[in-house]
Structure formats: structure tokens, C-alpha cells
Design an enzyme around this catalytic site. Structure first.
Site, PDB file in Angstrom:
ATOM      1  N   SER A  26      -0.799  17.490 -37.444  1.00 55.90           N
ATOM      2  CA  SER A  26      -2.190  17.059 -37.342  1.00 55.90           C
ATOM      3  C   SER A  26      -2.286  15.548 -37.466  1.00 55.90           C
ATOM      4  O   SER A  26      -1.388  14.890 -37.987  1.00 55.90           O
ATOM      5  CB  SER A  26      -3.002  17.759 -38.442  1.00 55.90           C
ATOM      6  OG  SER A  26      -3.755  16.843 -39.161  1.00 55.90           O
ATOM      7  N   GLY A 182     -11.749 -11.279 -23.392  1.00 52.91           N
ATOM      8  CA  GLY A 182     -12.874 -10.902 -24.263  1.00 52.91           C
ATOM      9  C   GLY A 182     -14.104 -10.403 -23.521  1.00 52.91           C
ATOM     10  O   GLY A 182     -14.369 -10.794 -22.387  1.00 52.91           O
ATOM     11  N   CYS A 185     -16.439 -13.254 -22.842  1.00 54.44           N
ATOM     12  CA  CYS A 185     -15.685 -14.442 -22.459  1.00 54.44           C
ATOM     13  C   CYS A 185     -15.853 -14.695 -20.965  1.00 54.44           C
ATOM     14  O   CYS A 185     -15.827 -13.761 -20.181  1.00 54.44           O
ATOM     15  CB  CYS A 185     -14.225 -14.163 -22.778  1.00 54.44           C
ATOM     16  SG  CYS A 185     -13.111 -15.351 -22.069  1.00 54.44           S
ATOM     17  N   THR A 187     -14.043 -17.424 -19.567  1.00 56.06           N
ATOM     18  CA  THR A 187     -12.973 -18.386 -19.260  1.00 56.06           C
ATOM     19  C   THR A 187     -12.352 -18.148 -17.889  1.00 56.06           C
ATOM     20  O   THR A 187     -12.129 -19.083 -17.117  1.00 56.06           O
ATOM     21  CB  THR A 187     -11.872 -18.312 -20.345  1.00 56.06           C
ATOM     22  OG1 THR A 187     -12.462 -18.711 -21.576  1.00 56.06           O
ATOM     23  CG2 THR A 187     -10.706 -19.224 -20.039  1.00 56.06           C
ATOM     24  N   GLY A 242     -16.408  -7.089 -29.420  1.00 58.12           N
ATOM     25  CA  GLY A 242     -17.435  -6.222 -28.831  1.00 58.12           C
ATOM     26  C   GLY A 242     -17.502  -4.825 -29.424  1.00 58.12           C
ATOM     27  O   GLY A 242     -18.590  -4.282 -29.625  1.00 58.12           O
ATOM     28  N   TYR A 284     -15.449 -27.470 -29.510  1.00 57.33           N
ATOM     29  CA  TYR A 284     -15.819 -26.090 -29.265  1.00 57.33           C
ATOM     30  C   TYR A 284     -15.530 -25.640 -27.846  1.00 57.33           C
ATOM     31  O   TYR A 284     -15.503 -26.445 -26.930  1.00 57.33           O
ATOM     32  CB  TYR A 284     -17.290 -25.869 -29.631  1.00 57.33           C
ATOM     33  CG  TYR A 284     -17.407 -24.712 -30.525  1.00 57.33           C
ATOM     34  CD1 TYR A 284     -17.910 -23.517 -30.068  1.00 57.33           C
ATOM     35  CD2 TYR A 284     -16.916 -24.778 -31.817  1.00 57.33           C
ATOM     36  CE1 TYR A 284     -17.959 -22.413 -30.880  1.00 57.33           C
ATOM     37  CE2 TYR A 284     -16.957 -23.691 -32.641  1.00 57.33           C
ATOM     38  CZ  TYR A 284     -17.486 -22.502 -32.170  1.00 57.33           C
ATOM     39  OH  TYR A 284     -17.526 -21.410 -32.964  1.00 57.33           O
ATOM     40  N   SER A 287     -18.677 -23.948 -23.381  1.00 58.57           N
ATOM     41  CA  SER A 287     -19.490 -22.929 -22.705  1.00 58.57           C
ATOM     42  C   SER A 287     -18.720 -21.951 -21.831  1.00 58.57           C
ATOM     43  O   SER A 287     -19.039 -21.732 -20.674  1.00 58.57           O
ATOM     44  CB  SER A 287     -20.588 -23.585 -21.874  1.00 58.57           C
ATOM     45  OG  SER A 287     -21.430 -22.559 -21.367  1.00 58.57           O
ATOM     46  N   SER A 313      -4.613   9.954 -33.336  1.00 56.28           N
ATOM     47  CA  SER A 313      -4.353  10.969 -32.330  1.00 56.28           C
ATOM     48  C   SER A 313      -3.286  10.495 -31.338  1.00 56.28           C
ATOM     49  O   SER A 313      -2.402  11.257 -30.945  1.00 56.28           O
ATOM     50  CB  SER A 313      -5.662  11.327 -31.624  1.00 56.28           C
ATOM     51  OG  SER A 313      -5.475  12.446 -30.822  1.00 56.28           O
ATOM     52  N   CYS A 315      -0.885   8.596 -32.004  1.00 52.33           N
ATOM     53  CA  CYS A 315       0.392   8.727 -32.717  1.00 52.33           C
ATOM     54  C   CYS A 315       0.897  10.172 -32.652  1.00 52.33           C
ATOM     55  O   CYS A 315       2.087  10.407 -32.457  1.00 52.33           O
ATOM     56  CB  CYS A 315       0.253   8.266 -34.167  1.00 52.33           C
ATOM     57  SG  CYS A 315       0.069   6.467 -34.305  1.00 52.33           S
TER      58      CYS A 315
HETATM   59  P1  5GP Z   1     -13.646  -8.531 -27.456  1.00 57.48           P
HETATM   60  O1  5GP Z   1     -13.069  -7.680 -28.531  1.00 57.48           O
HETATM   61  O2  5GP Z   1     -15.117  -8.693 -27.580  1.00 57.48           O
HETATM   62  O3  5GP Z   1     -13.225  -8.105 -26.078  1.00 57.48           O
HETATM   63  O4  5GP Z   1     -12.985  -9.974 -27.635  1.00 57.48           O
HETATM   64  C1  5GP Z   1     -13.144 -10.728 -28.800  1.00 57.48           C
HETATM   65  C2  5GP Z   1     -12.463 -12.072 -28.623  1.00 57.48           C
HETATM   66  O5  5GP Z   1     -13.053 -12.824 -27.553  1.00 57.48           O
HETATM   67  C3  5GP Z   1     -12.596 -13.021 -29.798  1.00 57.48           C
HETATM   68  O6  5GP Z   1     -11.769 -12.693 -30.878  1.00 57.48           O
HETATM   69  C4  5GP Z   1     -12.253 -14.355 -29.163  1.00 57.48           C
HETATM   70  O7  5GP Z   1     -10.870 -14.579 -29.069  1.00 57.48           O
HETATM   71  C5  5GP Z   1     -12.807 -14.192 -27.768  1.00 57.48           C
HETATM   72  N1  5GP Z   1     -14.082 -14.939 -27.632  1.00 57.48           N
HETATM   73  C6  5GP Z   1     -15.160 -14.889 -28.437  1.00 57.48           C
HETATM   74  N2  5GP Z   1     -16.147 -15.676 -27.989  1.00 57.48           N
HETATM   75  C7  5GP Z   1     -15.678 -16.269 -26.874  1.00 57.48           C
HETATM   76  C8  5GP Z   1     -16.218 -17.211 -25.959  1.00 57.48           C
HETATM   77  O8  5GP Z   1     -17.364 -17.657 -26.046  1.00 57.48           O
HETATM   78  N3  5GP Z   1     -15.407 -17.602 -24.941  1.00 57.48           N
HETATM   79  C9  5GP Z   1     -14.133 -17.128 -24.811  1.00 57.48           C
HETATM   80  N4  5GP Z   1     -13.394 -17.596 -23.819  1.00 57.48           N
HETATM   81  N5  5GP Z   1     -13.605 -16.209 -25.633  1.00 57.48           N
HETATM   82  C10 5GP Z   1     -14.363 -15.797 -26.653  1.00 57.48           C
END
Ligand code: 5GP
Length: 345
Positions: A26, A182, A185, A187, A242, A284, A287, A313, A315
Site C-alpha cells: 500500500s 514556471g 513565467c 521568460t 502555482g 529584479y 518584467s 502512489s 513509488c
Molecule cells: P510554478 O511552480 O508556478 O510553475 O513555478 C514557480 C517558479 O517560477 C518560481 O519558483 C520561480 O523560479 C519562477 N518564477 C516566479 N515568478 C517568476 C517571474 O515573474 N518570471 C519568471 N521568469 N519566473 C518566475
């Protein structure tokens, strides 16, 4: 001339894990705790290696209180002040400090030093920048290591083995892996930069483990199955943004729209985050994030049970009695479909 790497690199969505003969009866037989000795701090971690991301809405003290009950970890967002930490410190137990990190970017050494001076039980420092490849960041990690020889240092984000090795050699204990996967994200859209997360984790884990270091798979998990795949690929820790958003323990406004309850969730380099922290750190993530609303999901305890139940599960399907054995017993198969979506909206 630009080069093309012809190897196919994979994401969580490109694979499934092949089931294997198992003697486990289990899921409750499965132990999700791991113990890791850290290469540079010489400290040790024992717990369930799943982490809340150091994002405004997710890396909160309330989240740490809830996740701590499951032996899970929380990287606190960097906007908590010394006063906030002092408030938390009044009620926090020693065990809680085994499962939380303070976070900062390259402009935060003074702030980190001040808070750690007063909040002496802090053991983990998470150094987080969008681009862990900059020399400036690598020097910063070196400097933080010199300042805090006994703290366990998390550093990222990167996606390739050579830089994982460099960060570990410069003083990081745990390297955060993930550029672009992310949920909030942007990027990859804004810059064209990225690396499919499953392959990044496999390649970086191999490099880190060769040096006695550790890695976090950060970003891109959309369901418990993805968390299991990240562990299967060799991640020591899995970080979630998320999947932990929208709960009672998450910060962010609760909104009602057309009778539906929603909570806001935004990237740390989104316009929303920038506006909230005017005068914030110049370094930072320019954006490369978005703001969304997610359905309100209630207490995060329910979600934690769902995630841990899923990984347990996994595992049992591959015959791993401990999370430690999961990657050894994982064979990924490439697939063209994850699930039957006939009844999905
Ligand atoms: P998730 O679990 O939501 O898919 O990803 C979380 C990760 O997204 C965070 O730990 C961080 O590394 C990345 N992340 C959070 N905010 C931003 C953002 O504004 N821009 C980018 N490029 N990555 C982000």
C-alpha cells in the site's frame, strides 16, 4: 555560426513513468522523507523535500506553518521585513527553522545580514535571481558563503551542468534548476531562453551529485504526477509555485467574480510585483512574469495530501519503498499524450 544541439530535450509532458513489479502492499508503506548531508554548510536536512516557492503569494509564514505539519519546506519571499520575522520568531519552534529559508537577490546582502543577525535560528539562505549565469551572481554566492560559513545556501536559477558545478564549488549547497518553466513565467516568450525542465533536472542532478551537491527542480509542475517525474529525474527537492497558489495560506486578494471565488497569483518579475515593491531591488527579473487569478482552493492541507498521496502512489507503481529509491527505479517512456481529455473542458 550558431550551433544546434540536435539532442531532443524533454519536459514533464513528454514522458510517463513505466510501472515495475512491486512488493509494496500500500501507499502507506512508502516513506517520503529524505536525509541530505550538505556539502558546504556541513549541515543536514531530514524531511519531505517538497518546497513552496519564494514568491510573494506562496512563500508566506502561514504557508510555512501549514507545510511544516507535513515536514515540507518553505522558501520565504524576500519582502518580509525584520519586524515580520521578529513576529514570526515569537511563536516559531526550532523544528520550523529546519524547514524554512530566508530569500534574497544580489542587492540584499545587507538586509539578509541584518535579519540573520537578529533571527539567529535561520539556517537556510535562498539566493534567487532570474539569471544565475551572471558573473555578478556567482561572486555574490561566494561572498554570502564567506559571510555565512555555516548556513545552508540555495542558489539559482540555472539549467546546465557546468554552472551547477561552479555554483557548488563557490559555496552553494543546493542549486535551483529551472529557467522558463514556471506557470506565471514569460521568460521563454520574452527572451527565447529556456531549457525543457525534465532534461535540465536530469543533467543538472547528475552534475551536482558528482560533487556532493543537491538540486531543486523549480517550476513547471502542474500536477502531482509532475512532482513525481521531477523526483524520478533525480531532483533532490521539488519547488512549487502555482500548485500552492490560491489557498487560505497564500497571500493575495480573494476576489469574487460571477459567483466564483478567485485569488490573485503573480510572477515575481510581473508588473504587479514590480508595482507592489516600488523601489525594490534593481536587479529584479525585468518584467518576465504575468499576473493571473486562480480558483480559490481552500486549505492547503488538502492539496498537500493530494500531492503526497500522488507521489506515494508513484513509488508503489515502481516498487520504491522510499522516495530515495524512486529515481533508481524510474524508466521514463516518451509519449505523445498524457491523459484522455474527452471529458475535460
Ligand atoms: P510554478 O511552480 O508556478 O510553475 O513555478 C514557480 C517558479 O517560477 C518560481 O519558483 C520561480 O523560479 C519562477 N518564477 C516566479 N515568478 C517568476 C517571474 O515573474 N518570471 C519568471 N521568469 N519566473 C518566475
Amino acid at each position: 555560426m550558431p550551433r544546434i544541439d540536435q539532442d531532443v530535450k524533454l519536459d514533464f509532458k513528454d514522458v510517463l513513468i513505466r510501472p515495475k513489479r512491486s512488493t509494496l502492499k500500500s501507499r502507506s508503506d512508502v516513506d517520503l522523507n529524505r536525509t541530505y548531508p550538505f556539502r558546504n554548510s556541513k549541515k543536514e536536512y531530514t524531511g519531505v523535500p517538497i518546497m513552496a516557492a519564494n514568491m510573494d503569494t506562496v512563500g508566506t509564514f502561514n504557508m510555512a506553518n501549514a507545510l511544516g505539519k507535513f515536514d515540507m519546506f518553505t522558501c520565504m519571499h524576500k519582502h518580509y521585513t525584520l519586524q515580520d520575522w521578529e513576529q514570526f520568531d515569537k511563536t516559531a519552534t526550532d523544528e520550523m527553522y529546519e524547514k524554512i529559508a530566508i530569500s534574497g537577490g544580489t542587492g540584499d546582502l545587507e538586509r539578509l545580514t541584518e535579519i540573520i543577525h537578529y533571527i539567529t535560528r535561520i539556517k537556510y539562505i535562498c539566493l534567487d535571481v532570474a539569471n544565475g549565469y551572471s558573473e555578478h551572481f556567482i561572486h555574490f554566492v561566494e561572498k554570502v558563503r564567506r559571510h555565512f560559513p555555516e548556513h545552508t545556501i540555495i542558489a539559482g536559477n540555472v539549467v546546465t551542468p557546468e554552472i551547477v558545478e561552479e555554483l557548488i564549488l563557490k559555496g552553494a549547497d543546493i542549486v535551483k534548476v529551472g529557467i522558463g518553466p514556471g506557470s506565471v513565467c514569460t521568460t521563454r516568450v520574452k527572451t527565447g531562453i529556456g531549457y525543457p525542465q525534465l532534461s535540465a533536472v536530469m543533467e543538472c542532478a547528475d552534475a551536482a551529485h558528482g560533487l556532493g551537491g543537491h538540486i531543486i527542480s523549480d517550476g513547471g509542475c502542474t500536477c502531482p504526477g509532475d512532482v513525481a517525474k521531477a523526483f524520478g529525474a533525480g531532483a533532490d527537492f521539488v519547488m512549487l509555485g502555482g500548485m500552492l497558489a490560491g489557498h487560505d495560506q497564500s497571500d493575495g486578494e480573494l476576489i469574487e467574480r460571477n459567483g466564483q471565488k478567485l485569488k490573485e497569483f503573480y510572477g515575481m518579475s510581473s508588473k504587479t510585483a514590480m508595482e507592489k515593491h516600488v523601489g525594490g531591488v534593481a536587479e529584479y527579473r525585468a518584467s518576465e512574469g504575468k499576473a493571473v487569478t486562480v480558483p480559490y482552493k481552500g486549505d492547503v492541507v488538502v492539496t498537500c495530501r493530494d500531492i503526497l498521496g500522488g507521489v506515494r502512489s508513484t513509488c508503489t507503481y515502481v516498487g520504491a519503498s522510499k522516495l530515495k529509491e524512486l529515481s533508481k527505479r524510474t524508466t521514463f517512456i516518451r509519449v505523445t499524450q498524457q491523459e484522455n481529455r474527452v471529458f475535460s473542458s
